[in-house]
Structure formats: structure tokens, C-alpha cells
Design a protein around this motif. Sequence first.
Motif, PDB file in Angstrom:
ATOM      1  N   ALA A  41      12.608  25.359  18.612  1.00  0.00           N
ATOM      2  CA  ALA A  41      12.362  24.090  17.466  1.00  0.00           C
ATOM      3  C   ALA A  41      12.391  23.111  18.576  1.00  0.00           C
ATOM      4  CB  ALA A  41      13.870  23.815  17.128  1.00  0.00           C
ATOM      5  N   ARG A  42      13.056  22.915  20.147  1.00  0.00           N
ATOM      6  CA  ARG A  42      12.744  22.065  20.852  1.00  0.00           C
ATOM      7  C   ARG A  42      11.070  21.977  21.195  1.00  0.00           C
ATOM      8  NH1 ARG A  42      16.670  19.314  23.427  1.00  0.00           N
ATOM      9  NH2 ARG A  42      18.644  20.100  23.332  1.00  0.00           N
ATOM     10  N   GLN A  43      10.700  23.042  21.273  1.00  0.00           N
ATOM     11  CA  GLN A  43       9.188  22.876  21.745  1.00  0.00           C
ATOM     12  C   GLN A  43       8.128  22.633  20.624  1.00  0.00           C
ATOM     13  OE1 GLN A  43       8.321  27.089  22.725  1.00  0.00           O
ATOM     14  NE2 GLN A  43       9.491  27.023  24.763  1.00  0.00           N
ATOM     15  N   GLN A  44       8.623  22.859  19.218  1.00  0.00           N
ATOM     16  CA  GLN A  44       7.831  22.369  18.126  1.00  0.00           C
ATOM     17  C   GLN A  44       8.149  20.934  17.603  1.00  0.00           C
ATOM     18  OE1 GLN A  44       9.570  24.612  14.574  1.00  0.00           O
ATOM     19  NE2 GLN A  44       7.853  23.658  13.195  1.00  0.00           N
ATOM     20  N   SER A  69       0.773  -1.301  -0.011  1.00  0.00           N
ATOM     21  CA  SER A  69       0.080  -0.094  -0.234  1.00  0.00           C
ATOM     22  C   SER A  69       0.995   1.240   0.001  1.00  0.00           C
ATOM     23  CB  SER A  69      -0.789   0.023   1.208  1.00  0.00           C
ATOM     24  OG  SER A  69      -0.410   0.015   2.438  1.00  0.00           O
ATOM     25  N   THR A  70       0.262   2.214  -0.464  1.00  0.00           N
ATOM     26  CA  THR A  70       1.108   3.711  -0.669  1.00  0.00           C
ATOM     27  C   THR A  70       1.641   3.767   0.863  1.00  0.00           C
ATOM     28  OG1 THR A  70      -0.269   4.341  -2.191  1.00  0.00           O
ATOM     29  CG2 THR A  70       1.039   6.132  -1.122  1.00  0.00           C
ATOM     30  N   PRO A  71       2.940   4.020   0.838  1.00  0.00           N
ATOM     31  CA  PRO A  71       3.765   4.344   2.272  1.00  0.00           C
ATOM     32  C   PRO A  71       3.446   5.862   2.680  1.00  0.00           C
ATOM     33  CG  PRO A  71       5.255   4.608   0.505  1.00  0.00           C
ATOM     34  CD  PRO A  71       4.286   4.067  -0.106  1.00  0.00           C
ATOM     35  N   PHE A  72       3.234   6.048   3.837  1.00  0.00           N
ATOM     36  CA  PHE A  72       3.125   7.515   4.391  1.00  0.00           C
ATOM     37  C   PHE A  72       4.486   8.053   4.032  1.00  0.00           C
ATOM     38  CE2 PHE A  72       4.158  10.207   8.276  1.00  0.00           C
ATOM     39  CZ  PHE A  72       3.118  10.870   8.015  1.00  0.00           C
ATOM     40  N   CYS A  73       4.309   9.278   3.720  1.00  0.00           N
ATOM     41  CA  CYS A  73       5.585   9.965   3.110  1.00  0.00           C
ATOM     42  C   CYS A  73       5.543  11.415   3.665  1.00  0.00           C
ATOM     43  CB  CYS A  73       5.684   9.982   1.630  1.00  0.00           C
ATOM     44  SG  CYS A  73       7.031  10.861   1.030  1.00  0.00           S
ATOM     45  N   TRP A  74       6.706  11.845   4.333  1.00  0.00           N
ATOM     46  CA  TRP A  74       6.768  12.918   4.764  1.00  0.00           C
ATOM     47  C   TRP A  74       7.909  13.898   4.632  1.00  0.00           C
ATOM     48  CZ3 TRP A  74      10.634  14.009   8.792  1.00  0.00           C
ATOM     49  CH2 TRP A  74      11.001  12.884   9.252  1.00  0.00           C
ATOM     50  N   ALA A  75       8.164  15.044   4.869  1.00  0.00           N
ATOM     51  CA  ALA A  75       9.294  15.734   4.840  1.00  0.00           C
ATOM     52  C   ALA A  75       9.594  16.939   5.680  1.00  0.00           C
ATOM     53  CB  ALA A  75       9.345  16.259   3.187  1.00  0.00           C
ATOM     54  N   LEU A  76      10.737  17.387   6.085  1.00  0.00           N
ATOM     55  CA  LEU A  76      10.771  18.392   7.018  1.00  0.00           C
ATOM     56  C   LEU A  76      12.228  19.019   6.374  1.00  0.00           C
ATOM     57  CD1 LEU A  76      11.124  18.478  10.858  1.00  0.00           C
ATOM     58  CD2 LEU A  76      12.997  19.018   9.769  1.00  0.00           C
ATOM     59  N   THR A  77      12.056  20.314   6.489  1.00  0.00           N
ATOM     60  CA  THR A  77      13.335  21.112   6.038  1.00  0.00           C
ATOM     61  C   THR A  77      13.705  22.244   7.165  1.00  0.00           C
ATOM     62  OG1 THR A  77      14.323  22.690   4.621  1.00  0.00           O
ATOM     63  CG2 THR A  77      11.884  23.148   4.673  1.00  0.00           C
ATOM     64  N   THR A  78      14.910  22.376   7.496  1.00  0.00           N
ATOM     65  CA  THR A  78      15.299  23.405   8.119  1.00  0.00           C
ATOM     66  C   THR A  78      15.747  24.400   7.363  1.00  0.00           C
ATOM     67  OG1 THR A  78      17.716  22.750   8.444  1.00  0.00           O
ATOM     68  CG2 THR A  78      16.171  21.963  10.134  1.00  0.00           C
ATOM     69  N   CYS A  79      15.520  25.858   8.351  1.00  0.00           N
ATOM     70  CA  CYS A  79      16.001  27.057   7.423  1.00  0.00           C
ATOM     71  C   CYS A  79      16.185  28.040   8.588  1.00  0.00           C
ATOM     72  CB  CYS A  79      14.655  27.485   6.491  1.00  0.00           C
ATOM     73  SG  CYS A  79      13.388  27.419   7.437  1.00  0.00           S
ATOM     74  N   GLY A  80      16.890  29.101   8.200  1.00  0.00           N
ATOM     75  CA  GLY A  80      17.317  30.286   8.742  1.00  0.00           C
ATOM     76  C   GLY A  80      15.837  31.281   9.346  1.00  0.00           C
TER      77      GLY A  80
END
Length: 272
Positions: free
Chosen positions: A152-155, A79-90
Motif C-alpha cells: 500500500a505504501r508503494q501504491q 464547474s463540475t468538481p473533480f470527484c474521486w473515491a478510494l476503498t480499502t479491502c482485505g
Amino acid sequence: MIFYFSGTGNTRWVAELIAEAIGEELLFIPESIKQGKYEYELSEGESIGFCFPTHGWQPPRIVREFISRLRLLAYKNQSTPFCWALTTCGDNMGEAMTILNKDLAANHHLHHHGGPLQALTQFSVIMPESYVCLPFMYTDTEEKERAKIATARQQLPHIIDSLRAHKEGVIELEKGATPRLYSYVIGHYFNTKMVNDKKFTVDEEACIKCSKCTKVCPVDNIQGTPPEWIHNGRCTSCLACYHYCPTHAINFGKITRKRGQYYFNKRGDQKS
């Protein structure tokens, strides 16, 4: 399964915390490339994640090239896998996620039942600034660095909960005021013209020949002491060599000579 890239450590920190929390394997993209490994087998119920820093309001070139060659074995039989993405930025990431999904769609080996693999859950995490090679770009003050890391720690707990539950359609991105301008005009110029090692220099009197720059370069683009850049086209302009140098002997042209340095955990982040 989480594929990640990091130069100065911001994304590595985030990716490591997520991988540990959700119990997924963490794979460093440059290491996969060195090994020539682009094929991976998915287990039943395994999710796919991509973690990367925003480079010029786009995914880094090394990430995009890796995705173009990625193969996921047994994917079409599941089945279609769960796909996610995360980017860090200034500060903001423009349309980096839109570009990532276009790259995923362009790889027909990642299509499932006729449709492309897509990162339907997306996050951006603001972290301390590390790109300093333009006239208007500087590292953050120590106070601002600490504030960004604390936020970021809180997020992260919320992000981890969403990923653990495989929540699709969660889109939490800091795109900025004019994301298309950032990514498709300024970002296009940056990533086609400015991502190279041509302007790196070393002050041989300041260099202590510790080889730190060689060790931290994620693409093995530096050799010798004092360091020499190989000019092999692999440089990602992540600036790890510049930021990790203990004597500030490395610079990018003249513009970084009096600018600060930053890499994650340099200034006493309380890592639990």
C-alpha cells in the motif's frame, strides 16, 4: 474535501496521507453525522473525495446513508468538481464503486447541470483483513499484514499524483473473480442481515473496565463498564470494539473467541 469512514484504522491511515499530500480538508463521516452536518460549501477548484472500507463488497451503510443526505453548497454555480473515491479491502471490493456512484446519482442535490456527481477516478487499496465474523474469515498473519501495508505504501504515491493532477478516468480496482455475485448477492445479504450488534458479548472476568471499546466505537453504540451495546441500529459491524480490546474480552457470538485481533499500527508499522 475528503469524506471518510474507518473502524480499525486502515482507511484512516490512507485518507490522512492523501489529505496531507494534496492539501484537502479531511472530514470523518460519523462526526459529521453526530453534529447533524450534511451541508458543505465548496471553494473554487476544490475536489471531492470519498474514502471508505469495503463492508461485504459494498460501501458501509453509514457511508451510503451520509451520501443520501449530503448537500454541497454553491456546487451548481461552479464547474463540475473533480470527484474521486478510494476503498480499502482485505482482498477485493466487488462492485462497491458502482454502488457508490449509484448512491451519488440518487441524490438529486448532487446533480450538476442536470447530471449526477460521479466518482470518475477510483482506487482500491488492499490492507490487512479485520472482518472475522464468518467461519472462513480470519485476520492475516503478521507477515502478511506487513506485506500488505508495504505494498500500500508503494501504491500511494501514484494515487496521490493522480489526485493532485485531477486525472479523471483512472480506474484501478481489485474487483475479484465474480464481483456482481460478491456485491449483489452475498453483499446484499451481509449488509441487510448481519450488520448489527446483537451478537456482541463481553467476558466480564476478562474485562478490565478500561472503556477502550466505548472510546473507539465510531457511532457511540457502547456504554458503561463492562460494556453494553445500545442496540440503536447505528452499529456498522466495523469490529473496532473487538479488535481494540486489550484483553480480548469482547467477542461476536462464539465464532471470534479464538481468532486474532488487528487494528492499524498495532504491530509496529513504521509510520513516517
